[in-house]
Design an enzyme around this catalytic site. Structure first.
Site, PDB file in Angstrom:
ATOM      1  N   GLY A 109       0.768  -1.238   0.000  1.00 51.88           N
ATOM      2  CA  GLY A 109       0.000   0.000   0.000  1.00 51.88           C
ATOM      3  C   GLY A 109       0.796   1.282   0.000  1.00 51.88           C
ATOM      4  O   GLY A 109       0.211   2.365  -0.013  1.00 51.88           O
TER       5      GLY A 109
ATOM      6  N   CYS B 134      11.130  -4.020  -8.344  1.00 51.80           N
ATOM      7  CA  CYS B 134      12.263  -3.766  -7.443  1.00 51.80           C
ATOM      8  C   CYS B 134      13.317  -4.852  -7.633  1.00 51.80           C
ATOM      9  O   CYS B 134      13.847  -5.409  -6.667  1.00 51.80           O
ATOM     10  CB  CYS B 134      11.802  -3.685  -5.987  1.00 51.80           C
ATOM     11  SG  CYS B 134      10.809  -5.081  -5.415  1.00 51.80           S
TER      12      CYS B 134
END
Length: 475
Positions: free
Chosen positions: A276, A399
């Site tokens: 989130g 990532c």
């Protein structure tokens, strides 16, 4: 043979105690052997072995320093919650020795814009490319003998070389190639045999257009410690407004949100939203009229819901609409629905894979899932490009340092869109728009990245890794 039997008979004397000792000794050695074997096969060990095999070929001598940084905890930043007591929160973070990183970024952006404006005002119009004043914004491929020189002049003049579709031309992506660069002819590094179809065949030519400068809304504030400092922030607490005061995140995670360029009234989809952090960053802009936060796994959706409950006020105090959905992004049915779509795709999560055995994608039990990651990412990006409206923006991010999961996935998704649909897109070249961030983060340069930007981990400012590519749908 007789000697062995005799020795065994002697060993068995004394009610079989010799045999028991021998069995225990053998069992202990076997347990030690399997313990050592299991230790070698941990997710973290397998991840390091994998990265050491593939990444040096891509990143060369830089891999040693990247590796060292990856094996350390990332540098923390604090995303100030606009719905907390902001003055109280900023005072708390400043007292820890941190500073407002977004304020520094805004200053760098302003300085760069001032320099470009000064160059543009002093530029000789006769030295500009022939297409600089084109009313339709299209680029003529023969406007300059040296594309690099033409690019430099256009930058100095502040011109954006937009490549717009025309009604007479087909939907093929290679019909919209800008004068400055043509992406799609070079070979990339293959990361292994598990992504066989990710080979570039040279049939796809992708239009590349220079992106506009980054804008950082005033309500978006991130604090960080100075370069070289390894201090940590205190745990977030509940402010006087009843919500958490700040959200800890990797500073590089903010760049895909800034690249998304959310505008007032936008309807935004965060396709892989858990846990989130990026959704919260989008909400801190106060711009979206609608934000849909989606994820596919029940546990991740619950975590996402809890984060939103911790950081957002009651619904009646929120100017837009926020909803949480649980659906497989690969089966997203929305078409031409959103203004902006963020695809922060599941990936190798390099730093987590090297530091944590819990939920490690390199665990032997997750081998099949790991092999299928590029296919999953490609499907997610394709669905996002179908879900965004013409004129809207999709940002794809990971990532990981994996070239297949970064440029490779972008290429495969664009290839599928080109072959299977009439959707027209352009990839935004963010090299210039990211320059104000160069002093804070270490960007990969000279390693053959074609479609996106990549932040590399560094022991000085240990942000990332973070790859992100910006794609605008034209039709």
């Amino acid at each position: 043979m007789i000697r062995c039997i005799t020795a065994a008979s002697e060993l068995c004397s004394g009610c079989g105690q010799g045999w028991s000792q021998l069995a225990r000794r053998w069992k202990s050695k076997r347990a030690d052997h399997w313990a050592k074997l299991r230790k070698k096969q941990t997710g973290t060990a397998l991840a390091l072995k994998h990265f050491d095999h593939f990444y040096p070929e891509k990143y060369g001598p830089r891999w040693r320093s990247i590796r060292l940084a990856l094996l350390c905890q990332s540098k923390p930043t604090a995303l100030v919650n606009h719905y907390s007591n902001v003055a109280e929160t900023t005072a708390k973070l400043t007292s820890c020795g941190s500073f407002d990183l977004t304020a520094e970024w805004r200053e760098q952006i302003s300085r760069r814009q001032g320099r470009l404006s000064s160059l543009a005002s002093s530029a000789d119009p006769a030295s500009l490319p022939a297409d600089a004043d084109s009313s339709d914004g299209t680029a003529d491929e023969t406007s300059a003998a040296d594309p690099a020189e033409a690019r430099a002049r256009a930058e100095a003049a502040g011109q954006l070389r937009l490549v717009q579709p025309t009604q007479e031309e087909s939907a093929a992506l290679h019909d919209y190639v800008p004068a400055t660069q043509l992406h799609g002819d070079e070979d990339w590094l293959e990361e292994g045999d598990y992504f066989q179809y990710g080979q570039e065949d040279g049939s796809l030519k992708v239009a590349l257009d220079r992106d506009s400068p980054i804008s950082i809304p005033d309500t978006l504030r991130v604090f960080s410690f100075p370069a070289g400092e390894i201090s940590r922030f205190p745990f977030p607490s509940t402010s006087s407004t009843g919500v958490r005061d700040y959200y800890p995140l990797d500073g590089a995670s903010l760049l895909p949100v800034l690249a998304l360029d959310v505008q007032p009234g936008d309807e935004v989809l965060d396709l892989c939203a858990a846990p989130g952090g990026k959704s919260l960053a989008i909400l801190q802009t106060l711009y979206p009229a609608l934000l849909v936060c989606n994820d596919t796994q029940g546990g991740r959706v619950k975590r996402l819901q809890q984060v939103l409950l911790d950081y957002l006020p009651a619904a009646e105090h929120w100017p837009g609409q926020v909803s949480v959905t649980k659906q497989d992004g690969q089966r997203l049915e929305a078409r031409d629905r959103y203004d902006k779509v963020l695809v922060d795709a599941p990936c190798f999560s390099d730093r987590h894979s090297l530091l944590e055995d819990d939920n490690n994608i390199f665990a032997i039990s997750r081998s099949r899932e790991r092999i299928q990651i590029p296919l999953l990412q490609t499907n997610l990006l394709r669905r996002a490009l179908e879900a965004v409206r013409p004129g809207g923006t999709v940002v794809y991010s990971t990532c990981t340092l994996s070239p297949i999961q970064n440029d490779g996935v972008v290429h495969m998704a664009l290839k599928q869109i080109w072959e299977d649909t009439d959707i027209q897109v352009v990839v935004k070249d963010m090299e210039d728009s990211m320059k104000p961030f160069y002093g804070t983060m270490w960007f990969a340069r000279g390693v053959g990245i074609k479609y996106g930007q990549q932040v590399l981990p560094s022991v000085v400012n240990n942000f990332g890794p973070m790859y992100f590519a910006k794609i605008v749908r034209l039709k």
